[in-house]
Design a protein around this motif. Sequence first.
Motif, mmCIF file in Angstrom:
data_model
loop_
_atom_site.group_PDB
_atom_site.id
_atom_site.type_symbol
_atom_site.label_atom_id
_atom_site.label_comp_id
_atom_site.label_asym_id
_atom_site.label_seq_id
_atom_site.Cartn_x
_atom_site.Cartn_y
_atom_site.Cartn_z
ATOM 1 N N GLY A 3 -13.559 14.409 3.108
ATOM 2 C CA GLY A 3 -13.818 13.286 4.008
ATOM 3 C C GLY A 3 -13.918 11.922 3.347
ATOM 4 O O GLY A 3 -14.333 10.965 3.989
ATOM 5 N N ILE A 4 -13.535 11.825 2.080
ATOM 6 C CA ILE A 4 -13.627 10.524 1.387
ATOM 7 C C ILE A 4 -12.224 10.013 1.059
ATOM 8 O O ILE A 4 -11.399 10.746 0.511
ATOM 9 N N LEU A 5 -11.984 8.750 1.392
ATOM 10 C CA LEU A 5 -10.753 8.081 0.977
ATOM 11 C C LEU A 5 -11.052 7.185 -0.210
ATOM 12 O O LEU A 5 -12.072 6.491 -0.239
ATOM 13 N N ALA A 6 -10.145 7.197 -1.192
ATOM 14 C CA ALA A 6 -10.288 6.341 -2.372
ATOM 15 C C ALA A 6 -9.127 5.365 -2.432
ATOM 16 O O ALA A 6 -7.998 5.703 -2.050
ATOM 17 N N LEU A 7 -9.433 4.169 -2.915
ATOM 18 C CA LEU A 7 -8.391 3.179 -3.187
ATOM 19 C C LEU A 7 -8.189 3.126 -4.687
ATOM 20 O O LEU A 7 -9.156 3.037 -5.450
ATOM 21 N N VAL A 37 -10.541 -5.743 -3.351
ATOM 22 C CA VAL A 37 -10.710 -4.573 -2.470
ATOM 23 C C VAL A 37 -12.056 -3.868 -2.672
ATOM 24 O O VAL A 37 -12.421 -2.999 -1.879
ATOM 25 N N SER A 38 -12.798 -4.283 -3.709
ATOM 26 C CA SER A 38 -14.088 -3.615 -3.933
ATOM 27 C C SER A 38 -15.036 -3.839 -2.757
ATOM 28 O O SER A 38 -15.957 -3.054 -2.532
ATOM 29 N N ALA A 39 -14.768 -4.895 -1.962
ATOM 30 C CA ALA A 39 -15.590 -5.167 -0.768
ATOM 31 C C ALA A 39 -15.507 -4.021 0.238
ATOM 32 O O ALA A 39 -16.387 -3.874 1.083
ATOM 33 N N LEU A 40 -14.456 -3.206 0.158
ATOM 34 C CA LEU A 40 -14.310 -2.097 1.103
ATOM 35 C C LEU A 40 -15.116 -0.865 0.679
ATOM 36 O O LEU A 40 -15.193 0.115 1.422
ATOM 37 N N GLY A 41 -15.680 -0.900 -0.510
ATOM 38 C CA GLY A 41 -16.379 0.269 -1.039
ATOM 39 C C GLY A 41 -17.720 0.499 -0.355
ATOM 40 O O GLY A 41 -18.368 -0.436 0.104
ATOM 41 N N HIS A 42 -18.125 1.754 -0.298
ATOM 42 C CA HIS A 42 -19.402 2.138 0.321
ATOM 43 C C HIS A 42 -20.281 2.722 -0.790
ATOM 44 O O HIS A 42 -19.947 3.760 -1.363
ATOM 45 N N ILE A 64 0.848 -1.198 0.000
ATOM 46 C CA ILE A 64 0.000 0.000 0.000
ATOM 47 C C ILE A 64 0.878 1.241 0.000
ATOM 48 O O ILE A 64 1.716 1.410 0.894
ATOM 49 N N VAL A 65 0.683 2.112 -0.984
ATOM 50 C CA VAL A 65 1.479 3.339 -1.065
ATOM 51 C C VAL A 65 0.625 4.531 -0.658
ATOM 52 O O VAL A 65 -0.567 4.598 -0.966
ATOM 53 N N SER A 66 1.253 5.471 0.057
ATOM 54 C CA SER A 66 0.570 6.718 0.379
ATOM 55 C C SER A 66 1.614 7.769 0.724
ATOM 56 O O SER A 66 2.800 7.471 0.856
ATOM 57 N N ARG A 67 1.150 9.012 0.855
ATOM 58 C CA ARG A 67 2.005 10.067 1.398
ATOM 59 C C ARG A 67 2.502 9.635 2.770
ATOM 60 O O ARG A 67 1.906 8.778 3.411
ATOM 61 N N ALA A 94 -6.812 -2.219 8.408
ATOM 62 C CA ALA A 94 -7.775 -2.861 9.324
ATOM 63 C C ALA A 94 -8.985 -3.362 8.533
ATOM 64 O O ALA A 94 -9.477 -4.479 8.755
ATOM 65 N N ASP A 95 -9.462 -2.534 7.590
ATOM 66 C CA ASP A 95 -10.617 -2.944 6.775
ATOM 67 C C ASP A 95 -10.262 -4.161 5.912
ATOM 68 O O ASP A 95 -11.077 -5.067 5.737
ATOM 69 N N LEU A 96 -9.033 -4.158 5.361
ATOM 70 C CA LEU A 96 -8.610 -5.298 4.526
ATOM 71 C C LEU A 96 -8.503 -6.574 5.363
ATOM 72 O O LEU A 96 -8.925 -7.650 4.925
ATOM 73 N N ALA A 97 -7.970 -6.426 6.589
ATOM 74 C CA ALA A 97 -7.808 -7.603 7.452
ATOM 75 C C ALA A 97 -9.169 -8.205 7.776
ATOM 76 O O ALA A 97 -9.314 -9.435 7.864
ATOM 77 N N ALA A 98 -10.189 -7.335 7.925
ATOM 78 C CA ALA A 98 -11.527 -7.834 8.247
ATOM 79 C C ALA A 98 -12.190 -8.471 7.020
ATOM 80 O O ALA A 98 -12.857 -9.504 7.128
ATOM 81 N N ALA A 99 -11.978 -7.847 5.840
ATOM 82 C CA ALA A 99 -12.664 -8.330 4.631
ATOM 83 C C ALA A 99 -11.945 -9.521 4.005
ATOM 84 O O ALA A 99 -12.584 -10.373 3.375
ATOM 85 N N LEU A 100 -10.619 -9.557 4.132
ATOM 86 C CA LEU A 100 -9.822 -10.591 3.472
ATOM 87 C C LEU A 100 -8.889 -11.238 4.488
ATOM 88 O O LEU A 100 -7.680 -10.997 4.475
ATOM 89 N N PRO A 101 -9.441 -12.079 5.383
ATOM 90 C CA PRO A 101 -8.589 -12.653 6.431
ATOM 91 C C PRO A 101 -7.419 -13.408 5.803
ATOM 92 O O PRO A 101 -7.582 -14.073 4.787
ATOM 93 N N GLY A 102 -6.254 -13.254 6.392
ATOM 94 C CA GLY A 102 -5.092 -13.993 5.890
ATOM 95 C C GLY A 102 -4.248 -13.195 4.922
ATOM 96 O O GLY A 102 -3.100 -13.552 4.664
ATOM 97 N N VAL A 103 -4.779 -12.100 4.381
ATOM 98 C CA VAL A 103 -3.990 -11.315 3.432
ATOM 99 C C VAL A 103 -2.938 -10.515 4.214
ATOM 100 O O VAL A 103 -3.194 -10.043 5.324
#
Length: 311
Positions: A201-205, A218-223, A9-12, A26-35
């Motif tokens: 207030g919106i984060l994008a992947l 990662v689309s599972a993290l989308g709202h 994961i890259v970011s500033r 944290a969201d990825l760990a919940a949606a994709l256990p083991g990743v």
Amino acid sequence: MSVPELIRIVSRDSPMALAQVERVRADLAAALPGVRTAVVPVRTTGDKWLGDLAQVEGKGAFTKEVDAALLTGEADLAVHCVKDVPADRPLPAGTAFAAFLERDDVRDALVQLDGLTLDELPAGSRIGTSSVRRVAQLAVSHPHLECVPFRGNANRRLAKLAAGEADALLLAVSGLERIGRRDVISELLSPEAMMPPIGAGILALQCREDDTDLIDAVSALGHPDTHREATAERMFLHVLQGHCNSPIAGYARVDRSGELSLRACVFTPDGKVRLNAHEWAGRLDPATLGTSVAVALLRQGAREIIDGIPH
Ligand SMILES: NCc1[nH]cc(CCC(=O)O)c1CC(=O)O
């Protein structure tokens, strides 16, 4: 679908950006256990340059190096504040948004260390902000206050405030929450008092567009409602074709009945001229709503206002 074993994961590298990455992990760990995930922090031109952003490349200053890490394959997933991703041009070729996370607070806040509100600040108080959107609105609502240029990440701005370089700051509530500093807020400004920026207030992947396994994963993290709001807001800005000195504000909202609306404004730098539009989507898709609101402002003279501002 095969879920990747490791997602880089890259970011500033600002404290706010790194906190955002931790939320995504944290969201990825919940949606994709083991990743497994790894963090690739990069310092962007916008973080290094503390002068006028128009002299570097305007808004893309906060995203260029992050996009480059995706495209060269040093990282797989970028986390961006939608507010910082230029909307006047397409995303860098070869990349795509994979998800918009559930929106945080869209409001701006006053940070004043004695707890004063905007109405309580004495005439001549120095408000630290370099945002043309905030300057234009404050010039009309509180003409007796003086805006002074203030850049640097939120932690650095708080340190400069504590050192007396301004009497108060205007900052986004969501950003202060992410760095764990909601405590410094002295007043929450309603969107009517201080219209937020597009994408607040919106984060994008963002992923490489051919990385379909990762995009699916990662689309599972989308709202979904945030996706509608972000799409309407970004299309609005794309059609309007602002530049980094044009005061533009606006936000879309899905209400309790599921109806999407978008309100937006264009200001002159002194705030004295304010064009307003508010429309409901009805049967329009979000992007068409964004187009329609931009056209409504163009019909009121937005092009002349935007082009008349030096940039
Ligand atoms: N320009 C920097 C920036 N980019 C996104 C946010 C706030 C968080 C967000 O809206 O996602 C901030 C700080 C601020 O304006 O106070």
